[in-house]
Scaffold this motif. Sequence first.
Motif, mmCIF file in Angstrom:
data_model
loop_
_atom_site.group_PDB
_atom_site.id
_atom_site.type_symbol
_atom_site.label_atom_id
_atom_site.label_comp_id
_atom_site.label_asym_id
_atom_site.label_seq_id
_atom_site.Cartn_x
_atom_site.Cartn_y
_atom_site.Cartn_z
ATOM 1 N N UNK A 32 0.831 -1.199 0.000
ATOM 2 C CA UNK A 32 0.000 0.000 0.000
ATOM 3 C C UNK A 32 0.871 1.257 0.000
ATOM 4 N N UNK A 33 1.950 1.214 0.749
ATOM 5 C CA UNK A 33 2.859 2.359 0.790
ATOM 6 C C UNK A 33 3.521 2.590 -0.569
ATOM 7 N N UNK A 34 3.848 1.523 -1.278
ATOM 8 C CA UNK A 34 4.425 1.655 -2.621
ATOM 9 C C UNK A 34 3.434 2.353 -3.538
ATOM 10 N N UNK A 35 2.170 1.949 -3.464
ATOM 11 C CA UNK A 35 1.133 2.594 -4.276
ATOM 12 C C UNK A 35 1.015 4.078 -3.952
ATOM 13 N N UNK A 36 1.075 4.403 -2.666
ATOM 14 C CA UNK A 36 1.016 5.810 -2.251
ATOM 15 C C UNK A 36 2.218 6.598 -2.783
ATOM 16 N N UNK A 37 3.396 5.969 -2.760
ATOM 17 C CA UNK A 37 4.597 6.647 -3.258
ATOM 18 C C UNK A 37 4.508 6.889 -4.764
ATOM 19 N N UNK A 38 3.979 5.916 -5.484
ATOM 20 C CA UNK A 38 3.822 6.077 -6.937
ATOM 21 C C UNK A 38 2.868 7.228 -7.229
ATOM 22 N N UNK A 39 1.757 7.253 -6.522
ATOM 23 C CA UNK A 39 0.778 8.315 -6.745
ATOM 24 C C UNK A 39 1.364 9.693 -6.405
ATOM 25 N N UNK A 40 2.070 9.791 -5.297
ATOM 26 C CA UNK A 40 2.670 11.069 -4.906
ATOM 27 C C UNK A 40 3.703 11.528 -5.934
ATOM 28 N N UNK A 41 4.540 10.614 -6.408
ATOM 29 C CA UNK A 41 5.561 10.966 -7.399
ATOM 30 C C UNK A 41 4.911 11.373 -8.715
ATOM 31 N N UNK A 42 3.853 10.663 -9.101
ATOM 32 C CA UNK A 42 3.147 10.997 -10.348
ATOM 33 C C UNK A 42 2.569 12.407 -10.267
ATOM 34 N N UNK A 43 1.939 12.715 -9.140
ATOM 35 C CA UNK A 43 1.341 14.050 -8.974
ATOM 36 C C UNK A 43 2.410 15.141 -8.917
ATOM 37 N N UNK A 44 3.538 14.818 -8.280
ATOM 38 C CA UNK A 44 4.633 15.796 -8.219
ATOM 39 C C UNK A 44 5.173 16.100 -9.612
ATOM 40 N N UNK A 45 5.137 15.115 -10.502
ATOM 41 C CA UNK A 45 5.591 15.303 -11.889
ATOM 42 C C UNK A 45 4.481 15.862 -12.770
ATOM 43 N N UNK A 46 3.315 16.143 -12.158
ATOM 44 C CA UNK A 46 2.159 16.687 -12.895
ATOM 45 C C UNK A 46 1.736 15.794 -14.055
ATOM 46 N N UNK A 47 1.688 14.502 -13.783
ATOM 47 C CA UNK A 47 1.260 13.534 -14.792
ATOM 48 C C UNK A 47 -0.090 12.952 -14.395
ATOM 49 N N UNK A 48 -0.918 12.678 -15.392
ATOM 50 C CA UNK A 48 -2.149 11.932 -15.146
ATOM 51 C C UNK A 48 -1.802 10.449 -15.140
ATOM 52 N N UNK A 49 -2.735 9.644 -14.681
ATOM 53 C CA UNK A 49 -2.516 8.197 -14.727
ATOM 54 C C UNK A 49 -2.353 7.734 -16.168
ATOM 55 N N UNK A 50 -3.111 8.331 -17.058
ATOM 56 C CA UNK A 50 -3.021 7.964 -18.468
ATOM 57 C C UNK A 50 -1.647 8.310 -19.042
ATOM 58 N N UNK A 51 -1.126 9.490 -18.706
ATOM 59 C CA UNK A 51 0.194 9.892 -19.196
ATOM 60 C C UNK A 51 1.283 8.975 -18.660
ATOM 61 N N UNK A 52 1.201 8.626 -17.370
ATOM 62 C CA UNK A 52 2.192 7.710 -16.795
ATOM 63 C C UNK A 52 2.086 6.344 -17.453
ATOM 64 N N UNK A 53 0.865 5.902 -17.680
ATOM 65 C CA UNK A 53 0.666 4.618 -18.366
ATOM 66 C C UNK A 53 1.320 4.602 -19.737
ATOM 67 N N UNK A 54 1.210 5.703 -20.472
ATOM 68 C CA UNK A 54 1.833 5.791 -21.794
ATOM 69 C C UNK A 54 3.356 5.714 -21.689
ATOM 70 N N UNK A 55 3.920 6.352 -20.662
ATOM 71 C CA UNK A 55 5.374 6.298 -20.470
ATOM 72 C C UNK A 55 5.852 4.892 -20.145
ATOM 73 N N UNK A 56 5.034 4.157 -19.401
ATOM 74 C CA UNK A 56 5.413 2.805 -18.971
ATOM 75 C C UNK A 56 5.035 1.764 -20.016
ATOM 76 N N UNK A 57 4.023 2.075 -20.835
ATOM 77 C CA UNK A 57 3.547 1.116 -21.828
ATOM 78 C C UNK A 57 2.403 0.266 -21.324
ATOM 79 N N UNK A 58 1.612 0.837 -20.395
ATOM 80 C CA UNK A 58 0.436 0.128 -19.870
ATOM 81 C C UNK A 58 -0.760 1.068 -19.941
ATOM 82 N N UNK A 59 -1.938 0.524 -19.668
ATOM 83 C CA UNK A 59 -3.149 1.331 -19.699
ATOM 84 C C UNK A 59 -3.349 2.065 -18.378
ATOM 85 N N UNK A 60 -4.167 3.116 -18.442
ATOM 86 C CA UNK A 60 -4.479 3.929 -17.271
ATOM 87 C C UNK A 60 -5.010 3.062 -16.129
#
Length: 103
Positions: A32-60
Motif C-alpha cells: 500500500x505504501x508503494x502505491x502511495x509513493x507512486x501516486x505522490x511521485x506521479x502528482x509531483x511530476x504533474x502527470x495523469x494516470x493515463x500519461x504515466x501509463x503511456x510512459x510505462x507502456x500500460x493502460x491507465x
Amino acid sequence: MKRYSLSEAEDKLIGIKGTPARDNYEFELKLELIGDMIQAARKERNLTQEQLGQLVGVKKAQISRLENNATNVTIDTILKVFNALEAKVNFKVELLNRQVKVA
C-alpha cells in the motif's frame, strides 16, 4: 480502560511478529505504501494516470490499480514506473539471524 501502544495493539489484534497473519499484514501494508509513493511521485511530476501509463507502456487502469492496490505486481513493473517518473529506488535487504544448513 487499559491503554495499548501501537505495537501491543498490533500483536493483540493482528498477531505477533513472525506469525503468518502478521507477516501478511506487514507485506500488504508495504504494498500500500508503494502505491502511495507512486501516486505522490506521479502528482509531483504533474502527470495523469493515463500519461504515466503511456510512459510505462500500460493502460491507465493498470496505473490506477497499482496506486490503489499494489497486489500482484512485479518488482520489474514497480521499477519501470519509478523509472518513468525519474525517481530513484532503493531496496533494503536484511538477513535474519537464522542459521542456514548447507548439505
